[in-house]
Scaffold this motif. Structure first.
Motif, PDB file in Angstrom:
ATOM      1  N   MET A 159       0.826  -1.200   0.000  1.00  0.00           N
ATOM      2  CA  MET A 159       0.000   0.000   0.000  1.00  0.00           C
ATOM      3  C   MET A 159       0.866   1.257   0.000  1.00  0.00           C
ATOM      4  O   MET A 159       0.560   2.236  -0.701  1.00  0.00           O
ATOM      5  CB  MET A 159      -0.923  -0.009   1.225  1.00  0.00           C
ATOM      6  N   LEU A 160       1.953   1.255   0.759  1.00  0.00           N
ATOM      7  CA  LEU A 160       2.854   2.404   0.804  1.00  0.00           C
ATOM      8  C   LEU A 160       3.506   2.642  -0.553  1.00  0.00           C
ATOM      9  O   LEU A 160       3.643   3.786  -1.002  1.00  0.00           O
ATOM     10  CB  LEU A 160       3.927   2.198   1.875  1.00  0.00           C
ATOM     11  N   ALA A 165       3.597   6.256  -5.396  1.00  0.00           N
ATOM     12  CA  ALA A 165       3.461   6.521  -6.836  1.00  0.00           C
ATOM     13  C   ALA A 165       2.320   7.496  -7.102  1.00  0.00           C
ATOM     14  O   ALA A 165       2.441   8.389  -7.955  1.00  0.00           O
ATOM     15  CB  ALA A 165       3.225   5.202  -7.573  1.00  0.00           C
ATOM     16  N   ARG A 166       1.223   7.363  -6.375  1.00  0.00           N
ATOM     17  CA  ARG A 166       0.075   8.249  -6.577  1.00  0.00           C
ATOM     18  C   ARG A 166       0.423   9.702  -6.245  1.00  0.00           C
ATOM     19  O   ARG A 166      -0.091  10.624  -6.858  1.00  0.00           O
ATOM     20  CB  ARG A 166      -1.100   7.804  -5.706  1.00  0.00           C
ATOM     21  N   HIS A 167       1.300   9.894  -5.254  1.00  0.00           N
ATOM     22  CA  HIS A 167       1.663  11.257  -4.824  1.00  0.00           C
ATOM     23  C   HIS A 167       2.995  11.717  -5.420  1.00  0.00           C
ATOM     24  O   HIS A 167       3.517  12.752  -5.019  1.00  0.00           O
ATOM     25  CB  HIS A 167       1.726  11.313  -3.298  1.00  0.00           C
ATOM     26  N   HIS A 168       3.539  10.930  -6.337  1.00  0.00           N
ATOM     27  CA  HIS A 168       4.790  11.280  -7.016  1.00  0.00           C
ATOM     28  C   HIS A 168       5.926  11.504  -6.008  1.00  0.00           C
ATOM     29  O   HIS A 168       6.692  12.468  -6.094  1.00  0.00           O
ATOM     30  CB  HIS A 168       4.596  12.520  -7.893  1.00  0.00           C
ATOM     31  N   LEU A 169       6.024  10.578  -5.060  1.00  0.00           N
ATOM     32  CA  LEU A 169       7.072  10.623  -4.039  1.00  0.00           C
ATOM     33  C   LEU A 169       7.995   9.428  -4.214  1.00  0.00           C
ATOM     34  O   LEU A 169       7.564   8.371  -4.692  1.00  0.00           O
ATOM     35  CB  LEU A 169       6.454  10.582  -2.639  1.00  0.00           C
ATOM     36  N   ARG A 172      11.065   4.768  -1.612  1.00  0.00           N
ATOM     37  CA  ARG A 172      11.958   4.479  -0.484  1.00  0.00           C
ATOM     38  C   ARG A 172      11.779   5.486   0.657  1.00  0.00           C
ATOM     39  O   ARG A 172      11.899   5.135   1.834  1.00  0.00           O
ATOM     40  CB  ARG A 172      13.421   4.473  -0.951  1.00  0.00           C
ATOM     41  N   LEU A 173      11.482   6.727   0.311  1.00  0.00           N
ATOM     42  CA  LEU A 173      11.258   7.749   1.336  1.00  0.00           C
ATOM     43  C   LEU A 173      10.016   7.413   2.154  1.00  0.00           C
ATOM     44  O   LEU A 173      10.034   7.446   3.394  1.00  0.00           O
ATOM     45  CB  LEU A 173      11.104   9.127   0.691  1.00  0.00           C
ATOM     46  N   VAL A 174       8.924   7.108   1.461  1.00  0.00           N
ATOM     47  CA  VAL A 174       7.670   6.779   2.146  1.00  0.00           C
ATOM     48  C   VAL A 174       7.831   5.515   2.987  1.00  0.00           C
ATOM     49  O   VAL A 174       7.409   5.463   4.155  1.00  0.00           O
ATOM     50  CB  VAL A 174       6.525   6.610   1.127  1.00  0.00           C
ATOM     51  N   LEU A 175       8.458   4.488   2.424  1.00  0.00           N
ATOM     52  CA  LEU A 175       8.662   3.238   3.155  1.00  0.00           C
ATOM     53  C   LEU A 175       9.543   3.444   4.386  1.00  0.00           C
ATOM     54  O   LEU A 175       9.272   2.904   5.467  1.00  0.00           O
ATOM     55  CB  LEU A 175       9.288   2.194   2.228  1.00  0.00           C
ATOM     56  N   LEU A 232       3.378  14.414   3.473  1.00  0.00           N
ATOM     57  CA  LEU A 232       4.744  14.306   2.963  1.00  0.00           C
ATOM     58  C   LEU A 232       4.878  15.023   1.618  1.00  0.00           C
ATOM     59  O   LEU A 232       5.907  15.674   1.348  1.00  0.00           O
ATOM     60  CB  LEU A 232       5.108  12.826   2.823  1.00  0.00           C
ATOM     61  N   ALA A 233       3.856  14.934   0.781  1.00  0.00           N
ATOM     62  CA  ALA A 233       3.880  15.617  -0.514  1.00  0.00           C
ATOM     63  C   ALA A 233       3.887  17.137  -0.331  1.00  0.00           C
ATOM     64  O   ALA A 233       4.574  17.860  -1.079  1.00  0.00           O
ATOM     65  CB  ALA A 233       2.677  15.187  -1.356  1.00  0.00           C
ATOM     66  N   TRP A 234       3.146  17.626   0.660  1.00  0.00           N
ATOM     67  CA  TRP A 234       3.178  19.064   0.957  1.00  0.00           C
ATOM     68  C   TRP A 234       4.586  19.503   1.356  1.00  0.00           C
ATOM     69  O   TRP A 234       5.081  20.535   0.885  1.00  0.00           O
ATOM     70  CB  TRP A 234       2.205  19.385   2.086  1.00  0.00           C
TER      71      TRP A 234
END
Length: 279
Positions: A159-160, A165-169, A172-175, A232-234
């Protein structure tokens, strides 16, 4: 000389004539019906009965479909959400949420219980999910263990990756941040009130919801990672992709980084190191 009739008398006279005319027409209709042969009248009765039976048959055929759709729509109006991960089955999902497979089939309009796919969002009716962590006015409860969703690490990892990918991040950063925050675990609340996988504070989640015009529930896994990734995207946009500042801002807040600089280097370095190892 004759006196002109008053208006009420004239009106009464016209009404009397009209009523007499209507009675005459009704009498003609009654006589016509009586003149119709009895066999023809019976045929007309049979036709009417046949039409009535056809209508009732159509209603009986359509009712199960309509009632099923209405039940599904009703269930979807108050859903928690489960995103199907590798290895998931409806049996396993039903057991996880302490519900019946039939409930999941109805809530999601699924006709084949063996046909679900990775990434599919399934409605878990909130009657099953026990309670909602977000109220109708947008307030999010603190320490609401009854509203807390469950998860497994494989499910969270997939899910992460998807939400990154949906937020263009960077995935590895999100995980890495999610691992640092909760070890990829949704069913945990920190001592300070941080909820689930990315450890959102209730007031942070409320601010994100207000900014996005939504009512996501951080106690539910899918909503939680969406809220965390949005935040995180903000930060990513605010700090123009500067990794250290983005990571620091997620932990201490963007305002603190802007006005005081990075002072949580241990957290930042941990996440940077995790980015080299998570997959």
């Amino acid at each position: 000389m004759a006196r002109p009739a008053s208006f009420p008398h004239v009106l009464e006279r016209h009404l009397s004539v009209l009523i007499a005319s209507i009675r005459a027409r009704l009498d003609l209709i009654r006589r016509y019906i009586l003149c119709v042969p009895r066999v023809l009248r019976l045929s007309m009765t049979k036709v009417l009965l046949l039409c009535f039976c056809c209508v009732m048959l159509a209603v009986s055929l359509l009712f199960p479909v309509l009632s099923s759709n209405l039940l599904a729509a009703s269930a979807r109006s108050s859903c928690g959400w489960h995103v199907v991960a590798n290895g998931d089955t409806l049996t396993r999902i039903a057991r996880q949420y302490h519900t019946a497979i039939a409930t999941l089939l109805t809530a999601n309009s699924i006709h084949n219980p063996n046909l679900i796919f990775v990434g599919q969002r399934l409605c878990i009716p909130h009657a099953v999910a026990h309670s909602r962590g977000v109220q109708a006015n947008g307030t999010i409860h603190w320490y609401d263990y009854k509203a807390l969703d469950w998860s497994n690490r494989r499910q969270v990892h997939d899910m992460l990756s998807d939400i990154a990918a949906r937020h263009h991040l960077p995935a590895r950063l999100v995980l890495a941040i999610a691992w640092q925050e909760s070890g990829w675990t949704q069913h945990v609340i920190a001592w300070d009130g941080g909820i689930g996988v990315m450890q959102l504070m209730p007031y942070t989640a409320m601010n994100i919801n207000m900014g996005m015009g939504q009512q996501l529930d951080p106690y539910q896994l899918w909503d939680n990672v969406n809220l965390g990734a949005t935040y995180l995207a903000w930060l990513w946009q605010e700090f123009h992709g500067n990794l250290s500042e983005v990571i620091s801002g997620y932990n201490e807040g963007g305002w603190a980084v802007q006005h005081r600089g990075i002072f949580n280097w241990q957290y930042v370095n941990n996440v940077l190191a995790l980015m080299q190892t998570v997959q």
